[in-house]
Design an enzyme around this catalytic site. Sequence first.
Site, PDB file in Angstrom:
ATOM      1  N   LYS A   1       0.871  -1.178   0.000  1.00  0.00           N
ATOM      2  CA  LYS A   1       0.000   0.000   0.000  1.00  0.00           C
ATOM      3  C   LYS A   1       0.904   1.223   0.000  1.00  0.00           C
ATOM      4  CE  LYS A   1      -2.842   2.790   3.084  1.00  0.00           C
ATOM      5  NZ  LYS A   1      -3.739   2.864   4.241  1.00  0.00           N
TER       6      LYS A   1
ATOM      7  N   ALA B   1      -9.588   5.069   4.481  1.00  0.00           N
ATOM      8  CA  ALA B   1      -9.423   6.229   5.371  1.00  0.00           C
ATOM      9  C   ALA B   1     -10.712   7.028   5.531  1.00  0.00           C
ATOM     10  CB  ALA B   1      -8.314   7.164   4.910  1.00  0.00           C
TER      11      ALA B   1
END
Lengths: 66, 261
Positions: B99, B186
């Site tokens: 990531k 997020a």
Amino acid sequence: MLITVNGNPENIPGPTSLADFLSAKGIHADGVVIELNQDIPEKSAYTEILLHENDKLEILRFVGGG
Amino acid sequence: MDMKDGLRIGNVELESRLFTGTGKYGADSLIPEIIKASGSQVITVALRRIDMASAENNILDNIPKNIRLLPNTSGARNAEEAVRIAKLARAAGCGNWIKIEVISDNKYLLPDGYETVRATEILAKDGFVVLPYISPDLMVARALVNAGAATVMPLGAPIGSNRGLQTRELIRILIDEIDLPIVVDAGIGAPSQACEAMEMGAAACLVNTAIAGASDPVSMAKAFGQAVKAGREAYLAGLGAISMQGIASSPLTGFLHENEH
């Protein structure tokens, strides 16, 4: 001789192999990943790699993160 | 849903569309329970210097071997640092997924799109399966497609903020325009928000703080797992049309008062 480990100066007796250094510190090679002078040595080579004056060693492990 | 509805990333077929993070837990021993309750098959970890002064537990001891590890490049402030962290993570022997997270803004923790694209290009060429974390910007997302990204992971709100899908319309555009799995990463603070992202057509959600910060993280992990499944099923079922005015659901004939004099 003086090397840098995770950003901090460290005095070690020379000549010392990477494997011996880890062992002296009680660090299991399996649980960490190592960068030596910005190269990533193979774990199988740790016993043959000798640390040198001014070497920069980074010892890292996985931690919780998002 | 009878038909198999897997999510393919790299050469891996996933059944679960909920990715979970491992940060902010009081004890790593909670992680196996979180994985089980959420049904998650992909979990994120970070790479950090060990503390030379004290013995530390290995977080990998708490992660079942059948779970796909997604190390992040948190701490990277530019592409070069992200590439360095990615190579170390791969050398740790836990696969080639990464990531990309490049952040130099300390207040809102917003990712640097330009550096993220640069890192993605380098790492995809080097054989990594790259899952870049970005602000939901269509042009950055298109550059990531060209750079060889495996997914695009837009933020719903700043990391750890629990504010939900503040960037809803921009995420919707990415889902419409980008031919890669869109993973909302997020900001998701509640299962309803994860469900909404999935209803919109997101391929998956990545959740950490909302689970770790719950009073009962294991139950919250389960709730997120259910919400992501419900949202996915709703998306596949096809949501009904939205109207600005009322449209009766019951017949408009045969009322009791009809033809009364």
